[in-house]
Design an enzyme around this catalytic site. Structure first.
Site, short mmCIF file in Angstrom:
data_model
loop_
_atom_site.label_atom_id
_atom_site.label_comp_id
_atom_site.label_asym_id
_atom_site.label_seq_id
_atom_site.Cartn_x
_atom_site.Cartn_y
_atom_site.Cartn_z
N GLU A 77 6.38 -0.12 0.37
CA GLU A 77 6.24 0.12 -1.07
C GLU A 77 7.60 0.40 -1.71
O GLU A 77 7.75 0.26 -2.92
CB GLU A 77 5.27 1.26 -1.35
CG GLU A 77 5.84 2.64 -1.09
CD GLU A 77 4.88 3.74 -1.47
OE1 GLU A 77 4.34 3.72 -2.58
OE2 GLU A 77 4.68 4.63 -0.62
N PRO B 201 0.81 -1.22 0.00
CA PRO B 201 0.00 0.00 0.00
C PRO B 201 0.85 1.27 0.00
O PRO B 201 2.01 1.26 0.37
CB PRO B 201 -0.82 -0.12 1.28
CG PRO B 201 -0.13 -1.12 2.11
CD PRO B 201 0.68 -1.99 1.22
N HIS B 202 0.21 2.36 -0.41
CA HIS B 202 0.85 3.67 -0.48
C HIS B 202 0.12 4.63 0.44
O HIS B 202 -1.11 4.64 0.45
CB HIS B 202 0.78 4.19 -1.92
CG HIS B 202 1.24 5.60 -2.07
ND1 HIS B 202 2.56 5.95 -2.06
CD2 HIS B 202 0.55 6.76 -2.20
CE1 HIS B 202 2.67 7.25 -2.21
NE2 HIS B 202 1.47 7.77 -2.29
N PRO B 203 0.79 5.43 1.22
CA PRO B 203 2.23 5.49 1.41
C PRO B 203 2.68 4.62 2.58
O PRO B 203 2.17 4.74 3.68
CB PRO B 203 2.49 6.96 1.73
CG PRO B 203 1.26 7.40 2.46
CD PRO B 203 0.12 6.58 1.87
#
Length: 93
Positions: free
Chosen positions: A75, A69-71
């Site tokens: 990542e 996932p971001h942020p």
């Protein structure tokens, strides 16, 4: 193999600590994850992923197929692999 600068990572920039890098090392023949070098703020978040990947003899193909996932700091690993394999169309180092 190669370095991914934390300055290109959304999470590192968001918390104001974008110095450092993540380097992942894979076997050239089979793509097996051999190790990781990490220097920077909060890179300890990435140790678990590295240990599990090594234990399961994960390849970079499998990492690219997983969710990061971001942020988040994790990542950085996926972005590094995407850049290395030429599949990252967003970031050019």
């Amino acid at each position: 193999m190669g370095k991914f600068p934390l300055s290109a990572a959304g999470k590192a920039s968001a918390v104001g600590h974008n110095e450092g890098f993540v380097k992942v090392i894979f076997d050239a023949k089979y793509g097996e994850w051999l190790g990781t070098h990490m220097i920077g703020y909060n890179v300890t978040e990435l140790i678990t992923e590295t240990v599990v990947a090594r234990k399961l003899e994960t390849t970079y193909h499998e990492v690219l197929d997983s969710i990061h996932p971001h942020p988040t700091m994790s990542e950085n690993i996926k972005k590094r692999l995407k850049w290395r394999t030429g599949t990252d169309t967003y970031m050019k180092l």
